[in-house]
Design a protein around this motif. Sequence first.
Motif, PDB file in Angstrom:
ATOM      1  N   THR A   1      42.047  40.213  32.624  1.00  0.00           N
ATOM      2  CA  THR A   1      41.453  39.098  33.266  1.00  0.00           C
ATOM      3  C   THR A   1      41.029  39.725  34.637  1.00  0.00           C
ATOM      4  N   ALA A   2      39.924  38.971  35.200  1.00  0.00           N
ATOM      5  CA  ALA A   2      39.358  39.709  36.274  1.00  0.00           C
ATOM      6  C   ALA A   2      38.827  38.549  37.512  1.00  0.00           C
ATOM      7  N   GLU A   3      38.830  39.168  38.495  1.00  0.00           N
ATOM      8  CA  GLU A   3      38.462  38.380  39.911  1.00  0.00           C
ATOM      9  C   GLU A   3      37.619  39.090  40.438  1.00  0.00           C
ATOM     10  N   VAL A   4      36.635  38.361  41.318  1.00  0.00           N
ATOM     11  CA  VAL A   4      35.560  39.113  42.143  1.00  0.00           C
ATOM     12  C   VAL A   4      35.959  38.362  43.632  1.00  0.00           C
ATOM     13  N   LEU A   5      35.831  39.291  44.544  1.00  0.00           N
ATOM     14  CA  LEU A   5      36.082  38.814  46.033  1.00  0.00           C
ATOM     15  C   LEU A   5      34.848  39.235  46.571  1.00  0.00           C
TER      16      LEU A   5
ATOM     17  N   ALA B   1      43.908  40.176  49.830  1.00  0.00           N
ATOM     18  CA  ALA B   1      43.799  38.973  49.017  1.00  0.00           C
ATOM     19  C   ALA B   1      43.934  38.990  47.502  1.00  0.00           C
ATOM     20  N   ALA B   2      43.442  40.433  47.142  1.00  0.00           N
ATOM     21  CA  ALA B   2      43.147  40.848  45.634  1.00  0.00           C
ATOM     22  C   ALA B   2      44.627  40.688  44.942  1.00  0.00           C
ATOM     23  N   ARG B   3      44.578  40.152  43.676  1.00  0.00           N
ATOM     24  CA  ARG B   3      45.892  40.255  42.770  1.00  0.00           C
ATOM     25  C   ARG B   3      45.718  41.306  41.833  1.00  0.00           C
TER      26      ARG B   3
END
Length: 278
Positions: free
Chosen positions: A36-40, A85-87
């Motif tokens: 999975t991925a997140e963008v901050l 904040a990055a996970r």
Amino acid sequence: MTPRVSVLIPAHNEAGYIGDCLQAVFASDPLPEGMTAEVLVLANGCTDATAALARDALPPDGWDLQVLELPEGGKLGALNAGDAAARGDILIYLDADVLVSPGLLPQIAVALDLEAPRYASGCPQVSSARSPVTRAYARLWMQLPFFSSGVPGFGIFAMNRAGRQRWGNWPDIIADDIFARLKFAPGERVRVPASYSWPMVEGFRNLVKVRRRQNAGVSEVAAKFPQLTRNEDTVKASAGTALQLLLRDPLGFLAYGAVALAVKTPLFASRTRWTRGR
């Protein structure tokens, strides 16, 4: 546990770029199965619509989007806030004016999905410029050894958590990309085959200002962190290579040489420590 990817995008007044940047990120090929991925988006000190435009972006399935609005400008502060904040297990640092090709982020994720510390980037391509001087300068610049060999990392660089643990907060420096790259030995750096598009500033004046800042960044890292210079593998152009470049592209050689000479003079000197040239 399935790895998670975090894409961190520091952005200061990038309303003209952030939409295209995010569109390219979200058009990426699928990540390896289960990832999975997140963008901050790290909107720092913005006085334009950067944050609002970022929030309007529509992430595909498997991607999360978070916009952090930071009152103070400054890339290093934004990176520290983003890291907090990055996970993700894989951290990708992306400039807001860079466009990634569809295969780049998945290839970086695969390259960094291991326990040993690793650093990765892609194959840079300079965006088409409007200014004749910039086009000539870029032609020559792209033929220099550092551009085509090693892992330059300007515009986008990445590392896994094991690599990021080599230092704490980002130091107050100009060249965060050089600092990060030199935290890894050449054998720990991976250049994946997928490309990304990186814009060069327009016009002689801006080229001089940014080149001066880049030179200052290199010198600053060498002065503050001399132990990192052992990891430098950039190949400098020999006299023979310079002659070949001159014969192959005299206009490009002239543009590049003129900028290099102007940097050594007070011409276009800036009062600010950090400049984007636009």
